[in-house]
Design an enzyme around this catalytic site. Structure first.
Site, PDB file in Angstrom:
ATOM      1  N   LYS A   1      33.167   9.924 -31.310  1.00  0.00           N
ATOM      2  CA  LYS A   1      32.631  10.815 -30.268  1.00  0.00           C
ATOM      3  C   LYS A   1      33.713  11.226 -29.280  1.00  0.00           C
ATOM      4  O   LYS A   1      33.619  10.989 -28.071  1.00  0.00           O
ATOM      5  CB  LYS A   1      31.445  10.174 -29.546  1.00  0.00           C
ATOM      6  CG  LYS A   1      30.264   9.919 -30.472  1.00  0.00           C
ATOM      7  CD  LYS A   1      29.007   9.512 -29.738  1.00  0.00           C
ATOM      8  CE  LYS A   1      27.811   9.366 -30.648  1.00  0.00           C
ATOM      9  NZ  LYS A   1      27.839   8.164 -31.511  1.00  0.00           N
TER      10      LYS A   1
HETATM   11  O1  S5P Z   1      22.360  11.086 -31.176  1.00  0.00           O
HETATM   12  C1  S5P Z   1      22.881  10.176 -31.805  1.00  0.00           C
HETATM   13  C2  S5P Z   1      24.107  10.316 -32.424  1.00  0.00           C
HETATM   14  C3  S5P Z   1      24.636   9.259 -33.150  1.00  0.00           C
HETATM   15  S1  S5P Z   1      26.110   9.509 -33.995  1.00  0.00           S
HETATM   16  N1  S5P Z   1      22.231   9.004 -31.949  1.00  0.00           N
HETATM   17  C4  S5P Z   1      22.745   7.960 -32.646  1.00  0.00           C
HETATM   18  O2  S5P Z   1      22.083   6.919 -32.743  1.00  0.00           O
HETATM   19  N2  S5P Z   1      23.985   8.073 -33.233  1.00  0.00           N
HETATM   20  C5  S5P Z   1      24.615   6.917 -33.926  1.00  0.00           C
HETATM   21  O3  S5P Z   1      23.830   6.605 -35.045  1.00  0.00           O
HETATM   22  C6  S5P Z   1      24.718   5.651 -33.100  1.00  0.00           C
HETATM   23  O4  S5P Z   1      25.969   5.563 -32.452  1.00  0.00           O
HETATM   24  C7  S5P Z   1      24.553   4.554 -34.131  1.00  0.00           C
HETATM   25  O5  S5P Z   1      25.814   4.211 -34.670  1.00  0.00           O
HETATM   26  C8  S5P Z   1      23.711   5.178 -35.226  1.00  0.00           C
HETATM   27  C9  S5P Z   1      22.251   4.821 -35.163  1.00  0.00           C
HETATM   28  O6  S5P Z   1      22.050   3.471 -35.412  1.00  0.00           O
HETATM   29  P1  S5P Z   1      20.581   2.842 -35.608  1.00  0.00           P
HETATM   30  O7  S5P Z   1      20.870   1.393 -35.763  1.00  0.00           O
HETATM   31  O8  S5P Z   1      19.781   3.144 -34.400  1.00  0.00           O
HETATM   32  O9  S5P Z   1      20.024   3.456 -36.871  1.00  0.00           O
END
Ligand code: S5P
Length: 457
Positions: free
Chosen positions: A285
């Site tokens: 990011k």
């Molecule tokens: O808007 C966003 C963008 C990203 S890249 N929301 C997110 O959650 N992410 C990333 O996606 C976040 O940094 C994490 O690595 C992943 C989601 O993880 P989860 O465990 O919630 O599925």
């Protein structure tokens, strides 16, 4: 003032233009209507208000809404003439997720007539109707001054809204032709343009060469799954990768959370990437000025540019971030965060639109966008505004809707894929499972099935 006189006046004030114009959707149009300036011509303003009053006076409604900015002053005058209360949605507040704020007094169950200046597709009208409906206001009828395509009416009808328009594009062309204010060749050009579907007409244009590489791998591996391998120990990292790597099209890393990172990590990761055939997306990011992100990308401990196929970037600092990352570098590009999944995030429609504008200007730097939404329809709407063939990656995905206790919001695989996602980004949905391999397979199969079905339609 009758409709023909109104059109002639509009032409005179410069509200009707012919040439080459890039619309919000990215489509190049041979004509452009801009009714913003009407307020500065009292006679024209009076004329359009009179025509609108005539059009709506026998319809059934309790309130009138104007869509800011262009239609709001016009709707205000119409409401005043008809002695009806006026409401509107405050535009600045309309950030994605938080919803807009309705200004003005109303009661739940009130029927609202919505006035706007133009309609091309129905997308923004449906968005505002949904907002009113969330507040308990009923919307059935839309009135627009100019209907510039047939698509709008079709889109609204699908959602059971009625569209009433004062004047159509054809009537404008006929009137101008009658008064020798337009050439035959221009009319033909416009008719040719409007007979093609407005939607997606620029979507096949290849704007970023790397999108094809990713699409090819999606098809080759029959997987739309991106694993977000958010663990902090090398051992856990590679243990999971061992089990899941063949299921994914891309691995998303947060390299700076690996506590025992050392010089062996990257060569090992690259071996896996080669053997299991996936791309690496480092979710760094990047968000700083060009000069700083250049160092962050190429230098420091991680030397991300050496090994990551893709990185994520915010465009809060402007296009300089992308130049700092990719100038003089071949074959690398970014996924830009155009929306986020976390509750209360500060991204709004305007910011998202600016991201698309930058992508239109520098397509070589952007392979896709990361985005989220309220539901499949909302995500579709978001994707329909991409300037080219950029890919959509949707994070915040689990098997069930929900949230964590730090603001992360989850959609289902179906929400994301029906919204047009090319890939879903899944972290804890897989990582916290007792059997990450079978869980990853489940996500992969689900997404691939929907992807295939939707590509056929
Ligand atoms: O808007 C966003 C963008 C990203 S890249 N929301 C997110 O959650 N992410 C990333 O996606 C976040 O940094 C994490 O690595 C992943 C989601 O993880 P989860 O465990 O919630 O599925």
């Amino acid at each position: 003032m009758n409709k023909s006189e109104f059109i002639l006046k509009l032409k005179k004030t410069g509200a009707i233009k012919f040439g080459e114009f890039t619309l919000k959707s990215g489509v190049i149009s041979p004509f452009y209507f801009d009714l913003r300036g009407v307020i500065s011509y009292p006679e024209v303003l009076d004329g359009v208000v009179e025509l609108l009053v005539e059009k709506v006076k026998n319809m059934e409604f309790d309130l009138i809404a104007g869509i800011p900015y262009t239609a709001l002053p016009i709707a205000t005058l119409v409401a005043s003439k008809l002695n009806k209360p006026l409401i509107y949605i405050r535009k600045e507040e309309k950030s994605y997720g938080s919803g807009g704020k309705v200004i003005g007094k109303f009661q739940k169950g009130n029927k609202c007539l919505v006035i706007d200046d133009l309609i091309t597709t129905g997308a923004s009208k449906i968005e505002s109707a949904e907002e009113f409906e969330r507040q308990g206001i009923k919307v059935k009828d839309f009135v627009v001054i100019i209907d510039r395509s047939i698509q709008g009416k079709i889109d609204l009808a699908k959602r059971n809204y009625r569209l009433h328009s004062l004047i159509s594009l054809n009537f404008i062309l006929e009137t101008l032709e009658k008064h020798n204010l337009i050439s035959n060749s221009k009319i033909l050009e416009i008719q040719n343009f409007t007979s093609k579907p407005t939607k997606n007409s620029n979507k096949n244009k290849v704007t970023n060469q790397l999108t094809k590489k990713v699409k090819d791998k999606i098809h080759q591996k029959q997987s739309n799954l991106i694993l977000s391998l958010d663990v902090t120990k090398q051992q856990d990292f590679f243990e999971i990768l061992d089990k899941v790597g063949d299921q994914i099209v891309m691995l998303k890393t947060h390299i700076d959370i690996i506590t025992d990172f050392d010089e062996k990590f990257i060569p090992k990761l690259l071996k896996y990437a080669k053997k299991q055939n996936f791309f690496i997306l480092e979710d760094r990011k990047f968000a700083d000025i060009g000069n700083t992100v250049n160092y962050q990308y190429k230098e420091g401990v991680y030397k991300i540019a050496d090994w990551a196929d893709f990185v994520t970037a915010h465009l809060i600092a402007g296009a300089g971030t992308l130049h700092g990352l990719f100038d003089n570098l071949e074959g690398k590009s970014a996924f830009v965060l155009a929306r986020m999944s976390s509750q209360g995030n500060l991204i709004n429609e305007n910011y998202t639109r600016k991201c698309f504008e930058i992508a239109r200007q520098f397509p070589q730097f952007i392979t896709g966008f990361i985005g989220h939404g309220k539901n499949a329809i909302d995500i579709q709407r978001f994707k329909s505004k991409f300037p080219g063939n950029e890919l959509l990656l949707v994070p915040g995905v689990k098997l069930k809707r929900g949230h964590d206790n730090l603001g992360q919001q989850y959609l289902t695989v179906k929400d994301a894929m029906d919204g047009g996602a090319d890939c879903i980004i899944v972290g804890r949905g897989i990582l916290k499972s007792s059997n990450p391999r079978s869980e990853a397979k489940l996500y992969r199969d689900l997404a691939w099935k929907i992807y295939q079905k939707n590509s056929k339609e």
